[in-house]
Design a protein around this motif. Structure first.
Motif, PDB file in Angstrom:
ATOM      1  N   LYS A 120     -46.040  27.307  -7.449  1.00 27.59           N
ATOM      2  CA  LYS A 120     -47.059  26.928  -6.475  1.00 27.59           C
ATOM      3  C   LYS A 120     -47.823  28.171  -6.032  1.00 27.59           C
ATOM      4  O   LYS A 120     -47.235  29.238  -5.849  1.00 27.59           O
ATOM      5  N   THR A 121     -49.123  28.040  -5.858  1.00 27.97           N
ATOM      6  CA  THR A 121     -49.954  29.153  -5.406  1.00 27.97           C
ATOM      7  C   THR A 121     -50.073  29.135  -3.891  1.00 27.97           C
ATOM      8  O   THR A 121     -50.441  28.112  -3.298  1.00 27.97           O
ATOM      9  N   ILE A 140     -49.320  38.834   8.577  1.00 26.32           N
ATOM     10  CA  ILE A 140     -49.666  38.051   7.379  1.00 26.32           C
ATOM     11  C   ILE A 140     -49.619  36.568   7.725  1.00 26.32           C
ATOM     12  O   ILE A 140     -48.570  36.052   8.129  1.00 26.32           O
ATOM     13  N   ARG A 141     -50.746  35.915   7.571  1.00 26.31           N
ATOM     14  CA  ARG A 141     -50.860  34.487   7.906  1.00 26.31           C
ATOM     15  C   ARG A 141     -50.968  33.658   6.632  1.00 26.31           C
ATOM     16  O   ARG A 141     -51.752  33.986   5.740  1.00 26.31           O
ATOM     17  N   ASP A 142     -50.178  32.586   6.566  1.00 25.62           N
ATOM     18  CA  ASP A 142     -50.226  31.653   5.430  1.00 25.62           C
ATOM     19  C   ASP A 142     -51.476  30.783   5.570  1.00 25.62           C
ATOM     20  O   ASP A 142     -51.598  29.979   6.491  1.00 25.62           O
ATOM     21  N   MET A 143     -52.426  30.945   4.633  1.00 24.24           N
ATOM     22  CA  MET A 143     -53.694  30.221   4.682  1.00 24.24           C
ATOM     23  C   MET A 143     -53.742  29.096   3.631  1.00 24.24           C
ATOM     24  O   MET A 143     -54.810  28.555   3.369  1.00 24.24           O
ATOM     25  N   ILE A 147     -57.027  26.938   2.767  1.00 20.83           N
ATOM     26  CA  ILE A 147     -57.745  27.199   1.515  1.00 20.83           C
ATOM     27  C   ILE A 147     -57.751  25.958   0.632  1.00 20.83           C
ATOM     28  O   ILE A 147     -58.764  25.626   0.003  1.00 20.83           O
ATOM     29  N   THR A 148     -56.606  25.256   0.586  1.00 18.49           N
ATOM     30  CA  THR A 148     -56.529  24.027  -0.213  1.00 18.49           C
ATOM     31  C   THR A 148     -57.528  22.998   0.281  1.00 18.49           C
ATOM     32  O   THR A 148     -58.223  22.343  -0.513  1.00 18.49           O
TER      33      THR A 148
END
Length: 496
Positions: A120-121, A140-143, A147-148
């Motif tokens: 998974k990206t 660091i933030r999970d985007m 983005i999806t």
């Protein structure tokens, strides 16, 4: 004097004196203020801990030499992702470079990156900033979700939702980038699906959509790695190629023709037919509008050259589709033609009318190709809604016949072949002589053949019972004069 001085000096350097506590402190009056500051610092510290525990971001910390490690609180959450980040040598190396940059400039730096984890990206945004104590904080933030979602929205804006190629909006935007530029070997190809309207009108829009998707897949097989493909209209596709000669374009079209031929050989549904044309710019300043117009004109010229044969072939394909539905039983049309022709000769009708009757016996039910099998093959009685759908087969059949040069003359007869003498037929409710003679003859021979041959929902009736039934409905369902003629010739065609 010296002893007193030493005593005072000693007192001033005791712990109590330094922090302002005790009777001997000269600063004991400052204690409440100091305690307030300590409590405020504790509140700030507690608030910061709660904030860092609550936020979903991954926190890393680095010294000015670029030694990166997880922030203490981060270790309690996102452990798996932190490990993946810390094990990614290329990423850590990039973050060290950014840390060095931040240390030098003392400005905030934002860095976007992505990682593959378990196929998974994931998408991330890192914000790197230096504190007043020369520690560099990396947040660091999970985007990924954002983005999806943005990619999905972009797909909705740029892609055709039926066949997942680019849409007209993107096609025009893409071409605008080349307009009035110095371009070498630029080609626009326009591909049009022949007969799509007829397919939509007869088999329904779901069948038409399947045709569009099939064509899109074949175009993608041909051009996907070489150019940009768009659906620019209901039945039209545009392909933009750059860097290919005219000979290359012709080879691409040969490949597409081969794929269409292969598809038609294998399919049991509607065969595909395409018209296409292209405009080519060899060199110099490109005028996109002129090239597009050239491609469009060439496509329509190609379409005009084969319009008649394409429509006739499509009608034949629809007849095959009707046969595939198992509605037309073996010999049904031949038996009807034989009996109807006998009636025509008995009436001494001219040959052109007999010819129309013979065509009508073969194609009167072609509109049933557009009726769902669930209705067409239903063994029991139809519901009112199902009956309304069934009644549309006459108008569907008329539209099909109007598209064929061979059937155009009987299109109006196909529309009216379910009318009754007493006006209770459909779709127009015509009565008596307002119903064409060919349709009045067809009504009798069609009913007779249906009764005397097996159907999925009942066994065949004996011939004498079927004849009696038709005689009983003379003057209501059937033209009484035509019933008399039928009665005179039926035993000649089917001797007892």
């Amino acid at each position: 004097m010296s002893k007193s001085y030493e005593s005072d000096k000693k007192k001033s350097f005791t712990r109590d004196a330094i922090i302002g506590l005790g009777e001997d402190s000269f600063r004991k009056n400052y204690y409440p203020e100091l305690q307030d500051h300590l409590l405020e610092l504790e509140r700030i510290n507690s608030r910061n801990k709660a904030l860092m525990t609550t936020i979903p971001d991954i926190l890393l910390v680095s010294d000015i030499q670029g030694h990166i490690s997880p922030f203490n609180i981060s270790r309690l959450k996102n452990n798996e992702m932190i490990l993946n980040i810390m094990k990614n040598k290329m990423l850590i190396s990039k973050l060290r470079d950014i840390v060095s940059q931040v240390v030098m400039t003392r400005f905030l730096v934002t860095y976007d990156f992505q990682m593959e984890v378990d196929t998974k990206t994931y998408y991330f945004e890192a914000r790197i900033h230096i504190s007043a104590f020369d520690e560099v904080l990396i947040m660091i933030r999970d985007m990924t979700d954002r983005i999806t979602l943005e990619n999905r929205l972009k797909t909705l804006v740029d892609k055709d939702n039926l066949c997942n190629v680019y849409n007209r909006r993107y096609f025009e935007y893409y071409l605008a980038n080349f307009n009035l530029q110095e371009i070498i070997s630029f080609t626009i190809i326009i591909v049009d699906i022949d007969g799509l309207k007829l397919i939509n009108d007869t088999l329904g829009h779901l069948s038409g959509d399947r045709v569009i998707v099939s064509v899109a897949e074949l175009i993608e097989k041909t051009f996907n790695h070489f150019g940009m493909i768009s659906r620019i209209g209901g039945d039209e596709f545009g392909i933009v190629l750059q860097g290919f000669s005219i000979n290359d374009v012709e080879n691409f079209l040969d490949t597409l023709r081969g794929l269409i031929k292969e598809h038609n050989y294998q399919t049991e549904s509607v065969e595909l037919s395409l018209s296409y044309g292209y405009g080519h710019h060899e060199s110099g300043v490109l005028n996109v509008d002129h090239i597009f117009q050239e491609a469009d004109n060439n496509m329509y010229q190609n379409k005009l050259l084969k319009t008649s044969s394409t429509k006739n072939n499509l009608v034949k394909t629809l007849m095959k589709a009707l046969e595939a539905k198992d509605y037309i039983t073996e010999g049904h049309a031949d038996r009807m033609e034989m009996l109807a022709t006998a009636i025509g000769h008995e009436l001494r009708l001219p040959q052109n009318i007999i010819d129309r009757i013979q065509l009508l016996t073969k194609f009167h039910d072609i509109g049933k190709v557009g009726i769902p099998d669930s209705i067409l093959k239903k063994p029991g009685a139809l519901t009112p809604d199902e009956w309304k759908v069934m009644c549309t087969h006459c108008s569907i059949g008329e539209r099909i016949a109007n598209e064929s040069t061979e059937l155009k003359d009987i299109a109006h007869l196909i529309l009216k072949h379910q009318e009754r003498w007493d006006g209770k037929g459909y779709p127009l409710g015509l009565t008596r002589e307002d119903i064409p003679l060919e349709c009045r003859i067809l009504a009798i021979v069609d009913t007779f053949d249906a009764m005397t041959n097996d159907r999925p929902y009942r066994k065949a009736l004996p011939m004498h019972v079927a004849i009696e039934e038709i005689l009983n409905h003379a003057g209501t369902q059937f033209d009484p004069e035509m019933v008399k003629v039928f009665h005179n010739v039926v035993f000649k065609v089917y001797p007892l």
